[in-house]
Write a protein that holds these residues in place. Structure first.
Motif, short mmCIF file in Angstrom:
data_model
loop_
_atom_site.label_atom_id
_atom_site.label_comp_id
_atom_site.label_asym_id
_atom_site.label_seq_id
_atom_site.Cartn_x
_atom_site.Cartn_y
_atom_site.Cartn_z
N MET A 83 17.87 5.22 18.02
CA MET A 83 17.40 5.40 16.66
C MET A 83 16.00 5.98 16.57
SD MET A 83 16.99 2.57 13.63
CE MET A 83 15.35 2.11 14.20
N TYR A 84 15.07 5.44 17.35
CA TYR A 84 13.68 5.90 17.22
C TYR A 84 13.51 7.35 17.67
CZ TYR A 84 12.13 1.20 16.01
OH TYR A 84 11.95 0.02 15.36
N GLN A 85 14.45 7.84 18.45
CA GLN A 85 14.40 9.24 18.87
C GLN A 85 14.98 10.18 17.81
OE1 GLN A 85 12.80 9.90 21.67
NE2 GLN A 85 12.57 7.71 22.14
N ARG A 86 15.59 9.62 16.77
CA ARG A 86 16.21 10.41 15.72
C ARG A 86 15.37 10.48 14.45
NH1 ARG A 86 22.01 11.04 15.83
NH2 ARG A 86 22.86 10.46 17.87
N TYR A 237 17.73 7.33 2.15
CA TYR A 237 18.03 8.76 2.22
C TYR A 237 19.41 8.97 2.85
CZ TYR A 237 13.14 10.13 1.32
OH TYR A 237 11.91 10.33 0.76
N ASP A 238 20.06 10.10 2.52
CA ASP A 238 21.22 10.52 3.29
C ASP A 238 20.78 10.68 4.74
OD1 ASP A 238 22.82 10.56 1.08
OD2 ASP A 238 22.57 12.71 0.70
N GLU A 239 21.63 10.26 5.67
CA GLU A 239 21.34 10.24 7.10
C GLU A 239 20.28 9.19 7.45
OE1 GLU A 239 20.70 14.14 8.78
OE2 GLU A 239 22.84 14.57 8.60
N GLY A 240 20.04 8.25 6.54
CA GLY A 240 19.17 7.13 6.87
C GLY A 240 19.83 6.22 7.88
N SER A 255 31.93 0.72 5.10
CA SER A 255 32.06 1.18 6.48
C SER A 255 32.30 2.69 6.58
CB SER A 255 33.18 0.42 7.19
OG SER A 255 34.42 0.61 6.53
N GLY A 256 32.98 3.26 5.60
CA GLY A 256 33.24 4.70 5.65
C GLY A 256 32.02 5.55 5.39
N GLN A 257 30.97 4.93 4.86
CA GLN A 257 29.74 5.69 4.56
C GLN A 257 28.77 5.74 5.73
OE1 GLN A 257 27.99 4.54 0.73
NE2 GLN A 257 29.96 3.69 0.12
N PHE A 263 23.32 1.51 16.03
CA PHE A 263 22.83 1.16 14.70
C PHE A 263 23.78 1.87 13.75
CE2 PHE A 263 20.87 4.99 16.24
CZ PHE A 263 20.96 5.86 15.19
N TYR A 264 23.57 1.72 12.46
CA TYR A 264 24.43 2.42 11.49
C TYR A 264 23.70 3.62 10.92
CZ TYR A 264 27.70 -1.48 11.63
OH TYR A 264 28.61 -2.42 12.05
N HIS A 265 24.36 4.78 10.97
CA HIS A 265 23.77 6.02 10.52
C HIS A 265 24.51 6.46 9.25
CE1 HIS A 265 22.47 10.42 11.62
NE2 HIS A 265 21.68 9.86 10.74
#
Length: 268
Positions: A83-86, A237-240, A255-257, A263-265
């Motif tokens: 996650m922290y790399q994204r 945000y989107d892609e949060g 779950s579909g979102q 982690f959950y993206h």
């Protein structure tokens, strides 16, 4: 009076609303509180209305403030490598720690943000129902002897992310005073605020890139889980990115979102 009626009356007479907490979990806690105070539900309710100090203690007992620096080190190591790399390559990055307790999870996160070199772009918020733990988080000072395992957790995380940083780079230790204190450059970053997830709006205006809600949803019933997830979705945000506890799953209706990457993206 049973536990359910007690919670309804507590909401009406004190303003604290725990009616949508998981019934089995909160009933166990209430039974223990009644036993410790030698009181029935009716007697305990009367005491809470008359005694604000006791009310604050009971709220704290109900909300379970279990936390530590780099709790579950393997989780933080995995998050660092994924996650922290994204995180966004430019602009402000906003983190929100829900149920932040005394702030140790928030400070753990900020340490990793410093390690990846983006701390100067971070807006960090920690929210919790309990005003006492919020004050502790703001102060950033903890008992040394009781929490000496923080150093072990820190060293394990730093070793596994390839960092040479030492505990003393982020904390001042005073063995005589028995304190560990977050260094000012780190404690100046987060804003800690009181928030009742059941009733209150989010107490800051920004959209968020990352939300931590570890070991919080597990204590809520389905309706309150859905309400919290809706709040998170609206602010994210989107892609949060969303981090839950090890034993928690995202509610089915959401779950579909999200896609899971350790982690959950959030999907666009």
């Amino acid at each position: 009076m049973d536990a359910k009626e007690f919670l309804v009356q507590m909401k009406s007479r004190t303003g604290y609303d725990f009616c949508d907490y998981s019934s089995l979990s909160i009933t166990r806690r209430l039974e223990k509180i009644c036993e410790e105070n030698g009181a029935t539900y009716e007697q305990l309710l009367s005491k809470l209305v008359a005694d604000k100090v006791l009310l604050a203690k009971v709220v704290e007992d109900i909300t379970v403030n279990t936390t530590e620096l780099f709790r579950d080190p393997e989780v933080w190591i995995s998050l660092y490598k994924t996650m922290y790399q994204r995180l966004p390559a430019s602009g402000p990055i906003t983190f929100w720690h829900i149920g932040c307790s005394v702030g140790l999870e928030t400070y753990s996160s900020l340490i990793l943000l410093k390690e990846v070199g983006v701390l100067d772009r971070v807006r960090a918020f920690g929210t919790d129902l309990n005003p006492r733990v919020i004050n502790v988080a703001k102060l950033g000072r903890y008992a040394y002897k009781f929490n000496s395992h923080f150093i072990k957790n820190f060293d394990e995380v730093m070793k596994n992310i390839g960092s040479s940083s030492k505990f003393e780079d982020y904390f001042d230790i005073d063995e005589k005073a028995d304190t560990i204190t977050v260094k000012p450059f780190l404690s100046a970053v987060p804003k800690f605020m009181q928030q009742n997830l059941v009733q209150d709006k989010v107490p800051f205006p920004y959209k968020v890139d990352v939300v931590f809600v570890r070991n919080v949803l597990i204590y809520f019933n389905d309706a309150l889980q859905a309400k919290v997830m809706q709040m998170i979705n609206t602010k994210m945000y989107d892609e949060g990115m969303l981090v839950l506890g090890k034993q928690e799953l995202i509610p089915n209706r959401y779950s579909g979102q999200y896609k899971q990457l350790g982690f959950y993206h959030k999907r666009m």
